[in-house]
Design a protein around this motif. Structure first.
Motif, PDB file in Angstrom:
ATOM      1  N   ASN A   9       8.522   1.532   6.548  1.00 34.26           N
ATOM      2  CA  ASN A   9       7.709   2.752   6.620  1.00 34.26           C
ATOM      3  C   ASN A   9       6.597   2.580   7.647  1.00 34.26           C
ATOM      4  OD1 ASN A   9       8.683   4.593   4.324  1.00 34.26           O
ATOM      5  ND2 ASN A   9       8.506   2.593   3.322  1.00 34.26           N
ATOM      6  N   TYR A  10       6.398   3.618   8.445  1.00 33.94           N
ATOM      7  CA  TYR A  10       5.387   3.592   9.493  1.00 33.94           C
ATOM      8  C   TYR A  10       4.472   4.807   9.354  1.00 33.94           C
ATOM      9  CZ  TYR A  10       8.204  -0.106  11.470  1.00 33.94           C
ATOM     10  OH  TYR A  10       8.880  -1.287  11.647  1.00 33.94           O
ATOM     11  N   ILE A  11       3.355   4.771  10.058  1.00 31.04           N
ATOM     12  CA  ILE A  11       2.326   5.807   9.933  1.00 31.04           C
ATOM     13  C   ILE A  11       2.721   7.021  10.770  1.00 31.04           C
ATOM     14  CG2 ILE A  11      -0.107   6.364  10.314  1.00 31.04           C
ATOM     15  CD1 ILE A  11      -0.538   3.210  10.121  1.00 31.04           C
ATOM     16  N   PHE A  12       2.849   8.160  10.109  1.00 29.31           N
ATOM     17  CA  PHE A  12       3.247   9.411  10.755  1.00 29.31           C
ATOM     18  C   PHE A  12       2.058  10.334  10.990  1.00 29.31           C
ATOM     19  CE2 PHE A  12       6.229  13.258  10.747  1.00 29.31           C
ATOM     20  CZ  PHE A  12       6.895  12.869  11.902  1.00 29.31           C
ATOM     21  N   LYS A  13       0.924   9.993  10.430  1.00 32.66           N
ATOM     22  CA  LYS A  13      -0.244  10.872  10.429  1.00 32.66           C
ATOM     23  C   LYS A  13      -0.733  11.212  11.836  1.00 32.66           C
ATOM     24  CE  LYS A  13      -3.461  10.636   7.150  1.00 32.66           C
ATOM     25  NZ  LYS A  13      -4.555  10.094   6.309  1.00 32.66           N
ATOM     26  N   HIS A  14      -0.491  10.323  12.798  1.00 38.13           N
ATOM     27  CA  HIS A  14      -0.941  10.552  14.171  1.00 38.13           C
ATOM     28  C   HIS A  14       0.236  10.734  15.137  1.00 38.13           C
ATOM     29  CE1 HIS A  14      -5.113   9.529  13.106  1.00 38.13           C
ATOM     30  NE2 HIS A  14      -4.584   8.577  12.357  1.00 38.13           N
ATOM     31  N   PHE A  15       1.424  10.970  14.598  1.00 33.87           N
ATOM     32  CA  PHE A  15       2.626  11.103  15.422  1.00 33.87           C
ATOM     33  C   PHE A  15       2.725  12.532  15.950  1.00 33.87           C
ATOM     34  CE2 PHE A  15       7.071  11.578  16.435  1.00 33.87           C
ATOM     35  CZ  PHE A  15       7.500  10.312  16.827  1.00 33.87           C
ATOM     36  N   ASN A  16       2.953  12.669  17.236  1.00 37.36           N
ATOM     37  CA  ASN A  16       2.974  13.977  17.889  1.00 37.36           C
ATOM     38  C   ASN A  16       4.414  14.363  18.234  1.00 37.36           C
ATOM     39  OD1 ASN A  16       2.593  16.274  19.415  1.00 37.36           O
ATOM     40  ND2 ASN A  16       1.133  15.359  20.848  1.00 37.36           N
ATOM     41  N   ARG A  17       4.995  15.213  17.394  1.00 38.80           N
ATOM     42  CA  ARG A  17       6.368  15.657  17.668  1.00 38.80           C
ATOM     43  C   ARG A  17       6.456  16.437  18.983  1.00 38.80           C
ATOM     44  NH1 ARG A  17      10.081  15.618  13.064  1.00 38.80           N
ATOM     45  NH2 ARG A  17       9.002  15.698  11.065  1.00 38.80           N
ATOM     46  N   THR A  18       5.424  17.212  19.272  1.00 40.38           N
ATOM     47  CA  THR A  18       5.447  18.023  20.495  1.00 40.38           C
ATOM     48  C   THR A  18       5.624  17.135  21.722  1.00 40.38           C
ATOM     49  OG1 THR A  18       4.021  19.687  19.469  1.00 40.38           O
ATOM     50  CG2 THR A  18       4.158  19.687  21.884  1.00 40.38           C
ATOM     51  N   ALA A  19       4.914  16.036  21.755  1.00 40.42           N
ATOM     52  CA  ALA A  19       4.986  15.127  22.898  1.00 40.42           C
ATOM     53  C   ALA A  19       6.214  14.227  22.844  1.00 40.42           C
ATOM     54  CB  ALA A  19       3.723  14.271  22.954  1.00 40.42           C
ATOM     55  N   ASN A  20       6.510  13.691  21.663  1.00 45.99           N
ATOM     56  CA  ASN A  20       7.542  12.667  21.543  1.00 45.99           C
ATOM     57  C   ASN A  20       8.943  13.220  21.354  1.00 45.99           C
ATOM     58  OD1 ASN A  20       5.603  10.643  21.739  1.00 45.99           O
ATOM     59  ND2 ASN A  20       5.202  10.682  19.540  1.00 45.99           N
ATOM     60  N   GLY A  21       9.040  14.471  20.898  1.00 49.87           N
ATOM     61  CA  GLY A  21      10.322  15.074  20.621  1.00 49.87           C
ATOM     62  C   GLY A  21      10.644  15.064  19.141  1.00 49.87           C
ATOM     63  N   THR A  22      11.612  15.890  18.764  1.00 53.77           N
ATOM     64  CA  THR A  22      12.108  15.926  17.400  1.00 53.77           C
ATOM     65  C   THR A  22      13.596  16.239  17.482  1.00 53.77           C
ATOM     66  OG1 THR A  22      11.684  16.773  15.165  1.00 53.77           O
ATOM     67  CG2 THR A  22      11.573  18.363  16.985  1.00 53.77           C
ATOM     68  N   PHE A  58       0.843  -1.199   0.000  1.00 54.59           N
ATOM     69  CA  PHE A  58       0.000   0.000   0.000  1.00 54.59           C
ATOM     70  C   PHE A  58       0.877   1.248   0.000  1.00 54.59           C
ATOM     71  CE2 PHE A  58      -2.364   3.413   2.190  1.00 54.59           C
ATOM     72  CZ  PHE A  58      -3.360   3.584   1.247  1.00 54.59           C
ATOM     73  N   TYR A  59       1.916   1.272   0.816  1.00 55.21           N
ATOM     74  CA  TYR A  59       2.821   2.418   0.799  1.00 55.21           C
ATOM     75  C   TYR A  59       3.413   2.606  -0.599  1.00 55.21           C
ATOM     76  CZ  TYR A  59       6.949   5.260   1.391  1.00 55.21           C
ATOM     77  OH  TYR A  59       7.891   6.237   1.234  1.00 55.21           O
ATOM     78  N   ALA A  60       3.774   1.527  -1.239  1.00 54.46           N
ATOM     79  CA  ALA A  60       4.394   1.598  -2.567  1.00 54.46           C
ATOM     80  C   ALA A  60       3.423   2.066  -3.642  1.00 54.46           C
ATOM     81  CB  ALA A  60       4.984   0.241  -2.945  1.00 54.46           C
ATOM     82  N   SER A  61       2.125   2.072  -3.349  1.00 54.18           N
ATOM     83  CA  SER A  61       1.123   2.442  -4.355  1.00 54.18           C
ATOM     84  C   SER A  61       0.981   3.956  -4.526  1.00 54.18           C
ATOM     85  CB  SER A  61      -0.238   1.839  -4.006  1.00 54.18           C
ATOM     86  OG  SER A  61      -0.816   2.489  -2.874  1.00 54.18           O
ATOM     87  N   TYR A  62       1.572   4.745  -3.639  1.00 52.71           N
ATOM     88  CA  TYR A  62       1.553   6.193  -3.819  1.00 52.71           C
ATOM     89  C   TYR A  62       2.369   6.553  -5.061  1.00 52.71           C
ATOM     90  CZ  TYR A  62      -0.635   7.115   0.726  1.00 52.71           C
ATOM     91  OH  TYR A  62      -1.526   7.174   1.776  1.00 52.71           O
ATOM     92  N   GLU A  63       1.905   7.528  -5.813  1.00 50.79           N
ATOM     93  CA  GLU A  63       2.602   7.935  -7.041  1.00 50.79           C
ATOM     94  C   GLU A  63       4.010   8.439  -6.726  1.00 50.79           C
ATOM     95  OE1 GLU A  63       0.457  10.588  -9.702  1.00 50.79           O
ATOM     96  OE2 GLU A  63      -1.434   9.932  -8.786  1.00 50.79           O
ATOM     97  N   ALA A  64       4.904   8.262  -7.693  1.00 50.69           N
ATOM     98  CA  ALA A  64       6.253   8.798  -7.550  1.00 50.69           C
ATOM     99  C   ALA A  64       6.174  10.304  -7.318  1.00 50.69           C
ATOM    100  CB  ALA A  64       7.071   8.491  -8.803  1.00 50.69           C
TER     101      ALA A  64
END
Length: 519
Positions: A361-374, A325-331
């Motif tokens: 590849n993992y799902i970033f859509k719900h990842f919270n940089r504020t909480a988890n750090g960057t 599914f990840y690979a199905s995104y257009e170039a």
């Protein structure tokens, strides 16, 4: 809810005042004011606000646990074939991935119970608040409108999951005549859903509400989505409801075009999962989270035992993307770019240290940089990120799909569709190159790629009776499509969930079980 919880505090303060100094005889003679019942609670406007807050709070059932390494929301991801698990430690979740779920599967049972609790709480508000006097008319209308939106949304989820379901519109007790209700037809359920949403439209709600409460843009988009669903399977109402869907979505788009600082697409995908943008612009409606009450529940999307947060090596990896599914995104699709779109393949050790490769590849859509750090910035360790329920991106795609079904893609439908692709930095073929059929599938593909992992895809599969094939880039019939997550084929019975076994034992009037599942 972040804003609404304050109202509960007022009720608590009121209770403290009521329980002030009293004589012994008074205490013995009087009923304790804390013994609240529906009959003595709904007496002032603050009671109405507190009761509504409880309905909002109950929406968070989707984030509750469903056994080890799993949450209820995974029900709506595991069945789609777009995600898989790295741990396979939860037998109920494994059964969902393997399409062998039944009436004992925890997620199925929990969703039923959670939705009907929301409905029950909303029914209390709708039954009791009208009699509260004195109360400003505008405040009362707003509360009732919000309650009808929440009830409609719960029924909308339930009817799509189980088909014919009990239709309960009044508070129930053990002595109620319909304490063991039978199942209403889907037509009857959708009639109530539309009635509730139309009433909510007229309740005086603001177009947007940064407190996180229901707003007019959310109500109209939800109604457009209901009409779009009714146009498809199983009701198959066709052109009349495609037009209703297109017209309703266009109302939101028209307002947004005139007020682009109020409703719009975010300019970056980072803003889709940033605490500072919650309940704003693209986020028309969200489930509210704050660690003082409940923290964000999407942590089962973290990689299994990899140090991407302040917790170090942790995470369950029980909802991760299927590689195909990840690979199905257009170039060149920005949505697939590491940490800039909806996925990540690298992160920073313990959230803020050296960058390292995740190996997948993992799902970033719900990842919270504020909480988890960057990079170089430690996180707050407080994951207050809300969970999106309705985004303006979906409003645009509803309009594009529904308008196309009325004959052919129009310029307005094309423009709505192209806005989604423009943000992804994709080139869109000219309008004249599309037929109705090719535009239809192009919009569907955008729904799969834009709205993935937001608990939306499964409902698209059911209403379309089609499933995106990430290897052919086309669409298979629902029945017979092989989910890449399990290599198992979808069957006719999978269009509906089974009713919970214990629920059917408690209420024989629910019988018969949905086709294909054991009683």
């Amino acid at each position: 809810m972040k804003h609404i919880v304050s109202k509960v505090s007022k009720i608590a303060l009121l209770g403290a005042v009521l329980l002030g100094p009293v004589g012994c005889s008074d205490f013995l003679d009087e009923q304790a004011p804390s013994n609240l019942t529906p009959d003595n609670f709904y007496t002032i406007p603050d009671h109405a606000e507190a009761a509504l807050a409880s309905v909002y709070a109950d929406l968070r059932f989707m984030g509750d646990g469903a056994g080890i390494f799993s949450s209820n929301w995974q029900l709506l991801e595991a069945l789609t074939g777009t995600s898989t698990t790295e741990t396979a430690q939860n037998s109920d979740l494994n059964n969902l991935y393997g399409l062998v779920h039944d009436g004992n599967t925890a997620h199925v049972v929990n969703y039923w119970n959670g939705l009907y609790k929301v409905i029950a709480q909303a029914n209390q508000v709708l039954d009791r608040v009208p009699a509260i006097t004195p109360m400003p008319d505008a405040q009362k209308a707003k509360i009732l409108g919000e309650a009808r939106f929440l009830r409609a949304s719960a029924y909308f989820t339930a009817v799509r999951l189980w088909g014919d379901i009990p239709l309960i519109t009044k508070p129930q007790t053990a002595t109620s005549e319909d304490f063991q209700p039978g199942r209403a037809t889907q037509e009857e359920v959708y009639k109530l859903i539309v009635e509730d949403l139309v009433a909510a439209e007229a309740a005086g709600l603001a177009w947007m509400d940064v407190s996180g409460r229901a707003n007019l843009a959310a109500v109209k988009t939800q109604l457009a989505k209901v009409y779009l669903t009714m146009a498809g399977f199983p009701l198959s109402k066709g052109a009349t409801h495609y037009k209703l869907a297109a017209d309703k979505a266009l109302e939101v788009i028209t307002y947004a075009n005139a007020n682009p600082t109020v409703i719009n697409l975010f300019t970056t995908y980072e803003d889709v999962h940033r605490e500072s943008t919650e309940n704003r612009l693209e986020h028309l409606f969200m489930l509210q989270y704050n660690t003082l009450v409940a923290g964000n529940p999407m942590d089962n999307m973290y990689p299994n035992f990899k140090p991407v947060t302040f917790n170090g090596p942790s995470g369950t990896g029980s909802t991760v993307p299927v590689p195909s599914f990840y690979a199905s995104y257009e170039a060149g699709d920005l949505r697939a770019k590491d940490q800039e779109g909806y996925f990540y393949s690298t992160y920073f050790t313990d959230g803020s240290g050296a960058r390292f490769a995740l190996g997948a590849n993992y799902i970033f859509k719900h990842f919270n940089r504020t909480a988890n750090g960057t990079s170089g910035v430690p996180g707050t360790r407080q994951n207050n990120l809300n969970v999106p329920q309705i985004r303006f991106a979906e409003t645009l795609l509803i309009y594009a799909e529904a308008q196309n079904e009325l004959g052919a893609p129009t310029q307005a439908a094309y423009d709505a569709f192209k806005r989604i692709r423009d943000r992804a930095k994709l080139t869109t073929p000219a309008l004249g190159t599309y037929t109705q059929a090719t535009f239809r599938e192009a919009v569907w593909r955008e729904r799969w790629h834009e709205l993935a992992y937001e608990q939306i895809t499964w409902f698209d599969m059911v209403r379309l009776r089609k499933v995106y094939n990430d290897k052919t880039n086309g669409f298979d019939n629902f029945v017979g499509h092989v989910n890449p997550s399990s290599n198992q084929a979808l069957q006719e019975k999978h269009l509906l969930l089974p009713l919970g076994k214990q629920e059917m034992l408690n209420n024989p009037n629910l019988k018969p079980q949905n086709p294909g599942y054991p009683n």
